[in-house]
Write an enzyme that holds these catalytic residues in place. Structure first.
Site: not given
Length: 316
Positions: A15, A17, A69, A100, A200, A223-224
């Site tokens: 997830p 944002a 989530q 977060c 990560g 994620g990224r």
């Protein structure tokens, strides 16, 4: 109901944002993500029937399994949010955000602030587990707030009823720029029997294979590394370091169309941040970004995107 096959090293979209909305998750799922997770949903906002929050919960039919989530710090509010999710079809699990680092989330004693109070973290996971009718209860954590305590965090999550865990290899104080500590993720994995996703800086096939082997984790969460490269899931599964320019063009256009479906005309402006990452490494990227930033009409924007990704190839 579709389960997660941890024997096959599932790949999950983390997830993020502002990025992992329905259109992006749909594209990631199409190109190899096994598990998708909603953007972080505020338990408070859900309980107060925020229209924006309900919009964020929408999913693509492709998303199976799909995890929602939640972020929160109050047991009763969290339970009420879970009861609301119980009434919604198509949700396979509920994840507690314990990582977060954003100050406004931490100030509410939610997100990574829970790493300072492990009994509370455990109580919140237990509240989800005992209230939810979904298949999975999970938590996404960091290594600690300042000090790294991956083993203790993992153990409390397992003892409180988590069916699996996702571990981001930085502390809260490490933000998103400190070096990821895969050794600490390995420590978390070794301390529990439940499956663990390593998370990560997994941005290429080589790193993915290394992290899987080194940490011993059952799955990888990206994620990224998927922003601007949602095909990374396909590359990892096929151990391929390349992607055909024609496929990139098709994915970008499909993502753009999905944004229009979901956001209508606002999708044009919202999609610009994705175009800035999709176009990295292209010779005329700066000119393209400047041009697309000035276009608001969907048809004209699509024509511009199509033309750029048809003619250009990455220089790196």
């Amino acid at each position: 109901m579709t389960g997660i096959d941890f024997s096959k090293c599932p790949l999950a979209l983390a997830p993020l944002a502002g990025f992992t909305d329905l259109p992006f998750r749909r594209v990631a799922k199409r190109f190899g993500a096994d598990v998708t997770v909603s953007e972080m949903i505020s338990a408070n906002a859900l309980v107060y029937h925020s229209k924006k929050t309900f919009k964020m919960l929408e999913k693509s039919p492709l998303e199976m399994p799909y995890i929602v989530q939640l972020a929160g710090s109050d047991v009763q509010v969290l339970k009420e949010a879970v009861r609301m999710l119980n009434d919604m079809e198509g949700i396979d699990g509920i994840d507690l955000n314990c990582g977060c680092p954003v100050p406004k989330v931490v100030a509410q004693s939610a997100g990574s602030s829970l790493l300072l109070d492990l009994p509370k973290l455990g109580a919140l996971i237990e509240a989800i587990k005992t209230t939810s009718t979904k298949q999975y209860t999970s938590a996404k954590v960091r290594l600690g707030f300042v000090e790294k305590t991956p083993g203790a965090i993992a153990k409390i999550a397992e003892a409180s009823g988590a069916d699996f865990l996702s571990v981001h290899g930085r502390t809260r104080s490490g933000g998103y720029h400190a070096k990821v500590d895969y050794e600490a993720i390995r420590e978390a994995k070794a301390s529990v029997r439940i499956p663990v996703f390593a998370n990560g800086d997994i941005k290429d096939v080589e790193t993915a294979l290394h992290v899987k082997a080194f940490t011993g984790c059952e799955g990888l969460m990206i994620g990224r590394g998927a922003v601007g490269s949602p095909w990374i899931f396909h590359q990892i599964k096929h151990q391929s370091t390349t992607v055909e320019p024609a496929l990139v063009r098709a994915i970008v256009l499909e993502h753009f169309d999905a944004m229009l479906d979901f956001y209508q005309e606002k999708g044009v402006s919202i999609f610009r941040k994705h175009l800035h990452t999709y176009s990295k490494g292209y010779a005329n990227a700066s000119v393209f970004r400047d041009t697309i930033n000035r276009i608001d009409a969907p048809a004209a924007a699509r024509e511009c995107i199509d033309a750029f990704f048809s003619l250009e190839s990455p220089t790196i």
